[in-house]
Enzyme design. Structure first.
Site, PDB file in Angstrom:
ATOM      1  N   ASP A 457       0.832  -1.199   0.000  1.00 14.42           N
ATOM      2  CA  ASP A 457       0.000   0.000   0.000  1.00 14.42           C
ATOM      3  C   ASP A 457       0.874   1.260   0.000  1.00 14.42           C
ATOM      4  O   ASP A 457       2.071   1.216   0.317  1.00 14.42           O
ATOM      5  CB  ASP A 457      -0.918  -0.004   1.218  1.00 14.42           C
ATOM      6  CG  ASP A 457      -2.290   0.593   0.934  1.00 14.42           C
ATOM      7  OD1 ASP A 457      -2.396   1.399  -0.013  1.00 14.42           O
ATOM      8  OD2 ASP A 457      -3.249   0.267   1.658  1.00 14.42           O
ATOM      9  N   ASP A 521     -10.296   1.710  -3.840  1.00 17.07           N
ATOM     10  CA  ASP A 521     -10.729   1.361  -2.485  1.00 17.07           C
ATOM     11  C   ASP A 521     -12.241   1.208  -2.401  1.00 17.07           C
ATOM     12  O   ASP A 521     -12.759   0.825  -1.349  1.00 17.07           O
ATOM     13  CB  ASP A 521     -10.267   2.425  -1.491  1.00 17.07           C
ATOM     14  CG  ASP A 521      -8.868   2.161  -0.965  1.00 17.07           C
ATOM     15  OD1 ASP A 521      -8.357   1.040  -1.149  1.00 17.07           O
ATOM     16  OD2 ASP A 521      -8.279   3.089  -0.364  1.00 17.07           O
TER      17      ASP A 521
END
Length: 720
Positions: A457, A521
């Site tokens: 990430d 997301d």
């Protein structure tokens, strides 16, 4: 002197020019080369065939530049790196300064070598040596990179080095993508207008609003029709995508790394190499462009070859609430419904109970995991699943052991009041000590547990980045690449997913080092339809992470039926991101059937041709994948809004073998929506229909009247 009185000999082709032709997959790139000055691209587009000696002379004559009014007194070439010295008055291909004097190289000692797949150009100027490489692969995709080396004692301050190619004068429209967090890759389209236009990204990463592809096309180009010329920059940070439409030259398309002031200063012997600019032409619209890109990407030596596993990611199931018993129960339920890879997300490491602390302290938190991760890892493996783990290697929390011990490792000037983002700062990955620390920390955990998969990430834009006293985005990004390369070298079995607060790092630079991207997301399937469609413009489905989220999306609050969520997630590298232990037996049965469908069809989904179908109803989104041998196809039709008519339109396919017969039937493993029909179409009531490919393409089969936020998935099999 009037225009007609000028000496016509001055407009003739220059003596000594030669042609070099790159050819592959129906594409030609024709360059005129000479000993003085860089090559000029005469043509990039449809294959023009073999060109003999006589063709060379005639083509140079045919395309020779006339002398226009109110212009330079001699014709000039539009070279690979156009500058004012050539006669170009648009955005320069190379720019900078040497001791305050503008960098406008006069290239000499030009050497050109290569074959039909590759050309290498070398040249020197007063201060620089240039090496330009053009590679045309078997898919007809052209990669262009430039490298410059300083051969003089005086430093060269480089401000721009961009790859450019001229396109056909018939281009009339321009398209690229924009967006934001949870709404990545939103298309925007406009008429092509005159002037030099540069789309800059200054996010320090690719960005949620990245152009992704800059596309110039003929009027009205669509998914299936029209000629398009496009460029993508294989780079994970600041970028420029540019088009130049000037009166004195053909339209120009290009891309390059955006360099901050003072960022690249070349001392004696220092070199700078650009990221690859990836150019693609198609005469079959956007899908034809994507075909070439997908073929090119799939031909890479490091492209994932084994079947893409069904993933369960724990984030939207438990968030930071990590405990052994609930996670074991989650793993057991996941394995029972067919999951093949279990990924433990954020929250497993030292002190990480929220997003306010602990990034950089990559040690298992014994307060949460008193016996370490081994009990969970062992149970996951006993259930037959791979084990994955979340990291955010480039970041550090101000509240962390790492930040307290090494504040000098931050990507900023000491003492600067740089703003935090998600309560974190950026580690300077150009700093070899910081990079080595992160490599050792990650390797210790990965090696101990033989971690199969890392969700990598990166949760912030990078602003005010300083490395060694100057702008640091370029050096940091290359350091990130070096860290990924080193990690893969130590753990050759490891797969990596590129995630950057969702889809803010979707580019071919990071994908040279990773195995898939997290597209967004947002697990809201309604939002995911356009996000995935435009991610597919660049990437094949096997590289696009796509998960079945919760019934209520945590990013939008929208309630969506399970079958709709499964239909959307099927077309990608599929997975699940919800607490499956809370589902009913009926829902688990439906997920079990869906994972079986994905496993059965992933060979088709991850090798076939994508086709986006225009059905004449703006509320329908239709996506099909046709097998390379055209023996099978899978198609999903989703409704996003009610249609204009009370009679559903027919589904018309593209890409089938028109001479073969196909059986069309609902896919086994995902529910057929009830729809709004009083009675569904007769063929659907019967369970299927058989028709020639020509009929399925030109006439079609009547769809049911789908309600908004529902979808139907159909299988086509050749029966002869």
């Amino acid at each position: 002197m009037t225009v007609l009185e000028r000496d016509p000999a001055r407009a003739q082709p220059r003596d000594g020019r030669r042609l070099h032709v790159l050819r592959a997959a129906g594409v030609s790139v024709v360059l005129a080369t000479a000993d003085d000055g860089l090559p000029e691209v005469l043509h990039w587009g449809r294959d023009v065939g073999d060109l003999g000696a006589r063709d060379t002379e005639e083509l140079l004559l045919a395309l020779g530049r006339p002398l226009g009014p109110s212009a330079l007194d001699a014709s000039w070439p539009l070279t690979l790196l156009p500058t004012e010295r050539d006669g170009w008055e648009g955005r320069p291909g190379i720019a900078g300064h040497v001791a305050g004097e503008p960098l406008v190289p006069r290239w000499r000692d030009v050497e050109v070598s290569g074959d039909a797949a590759r050309i290498v150009v070398t040249a020197v100027s007063e201060a620089l040596t240039l090496r330009s490489e053009l590679d045309l692969d078997t898919a007809g995709v052209l990669r262009v990179r430039h490298a410059v080396t300083n051969g003089h004692a005086e430093p060269v301050h480089l401000q721009a080095l961009e790859a450019t190619l001229p396109v056909d004068e018939r281009v009339a429209e321009v398209m690229d993508l924009a967006g934001r967090w949870t709404r990545e890759r939103t298309p925007q389209r406009r008429a092509l207008t005159g002037g030099s236009h540069a789309r800059e990204s200054r996010r320090g990463r690719t960005g949620h609003d990245a152009p992704t592809l800059l596309v110039l096309g003929t009027a009205g180009f669509s998914d299936a029709e029209g000629e398009v010329w496009a460029v993508h920059l294989a780079w994970s940070a600041d970028s420029v995508h540019r088009q130049d439409v000037l009166a004195e030259a053909r339209p120009l398309l290009g891309a390059g790394e955006l360099l901050r002031a003072g960022e690249v200063v070349l001392g004696l012997g220092d070199s700078f190499t650009t990221p690859d600019a990836v150019f693609v032409w198609s005469d079959a619209g956007i899908d034809g462009m994507s075909d070439r890109l997908h073929d090119s990407i799939r031909s890479r030596p490091g492209h994932p070859r084994r079947p893409r596993p069904v993933v369960l990611n724990t984030w939207e199931a438990v968030y930071y609430r990590q405990e052994l018993a609930p996670l074991v129960a989650l793993a057991e339920t996941a394995a029972d419904i067919g999951v093949e890879r279990f990924v433990l997300d954020d929250g497993w490491f030292l002190g990480r109970r929220s997003d306010r602390t602990s990034l950089g302290d990559w040690r298992v938190d014994t307060d949460v995991w008193p016996d370490g991760l081994r009990p969970l890892v062992d149970r996951v493996r006993a259930l037959g699943m791979e084990f994955g783990l979340w990291f955010e290697p480039e970041m550090v929390s101000p509240v962390s052991e790492l930040a307290r011990a090494h504040p000098e490792w931050l990507l900023q000037r000491p003492g600067d009041d740089v703003r935090t983002w998600r309560n974190q700062y950026v580690l300077d990955m150009a700093n070899p000590l910081a990079r080595a620390f992160v490599l050792e920390s990650m390797s210790a955990v990965i090696g101990e547990h033989h971690v199969d998969f890392v969700k990598w990430d990166q949760n912030r834009d990078i602003v005010h980045a300083v490395h060694a006293g100057r702008a640091g985005i370029d050096a940091h990004t290359r350091g990130v690449y070096a860290l990924m390369d080193a990690l893969r070298a130590r753990h050759p079995w490891l797969e990596i997913e590129a995630c950057a607060s969702g889809g803010a790092r979707v580019d071919l630079g990071v994908l040279d080092r990773t195995d898939r991207v997290w597209a967004s997301d947002s697990n809201d399937a309604f939002e995911r339809l356009p996000i995935q469609r435009w991610t597919e413009a660049l990437l094949p489905l096997e590289l696009i992470g796509s998960h079945v989220g919760p019934e209520v999306s945590h990013t939008t609050g929208r309630h969506l039926d399970l079958d709709f969520r499964m239909a959307v997630s099927l077309f990608g590298s599929a997975g699940i991101e919800t607490d499956v232990t809370r589902l009913s037996p009926s829902e688990l049965d439906r997920l079990r059937a869906w994972t079986a469908l994905y496993k059965r069809e992933r060979g088709l989904l991850h090798t076939g041709r994508l086709r986006h179908l225009a059905l004449g109803d703006p509320g329908l989104v239709a996506t099909s994948v046709v097998a390379p041998d055209r023996s099978r196809a899978l198609v999903r039709v989703a409704r996003t809004e009610t249609g204009p008519q009370s009679l559903a339109v027919p589904l018309r396919m593209r890409g089938l073998d028109r001479a073969r017969r196909y059986r069309v039937a609902p896919a086994q493993g995902i529910g057929v929506p009830h729809g709004l029909d009083m009675v569904p179409p007769p063929w659907l009531v019967r369970g299927g229909v058989e028709l020639p490919g020509s009929v399925l393409e030109d006439v079609g089969v009547r769809l049911p009247m789908l309600a908004p936020a529902t979808a139907i998935v159909l299988e086509l099999h050749a029966v002869d």
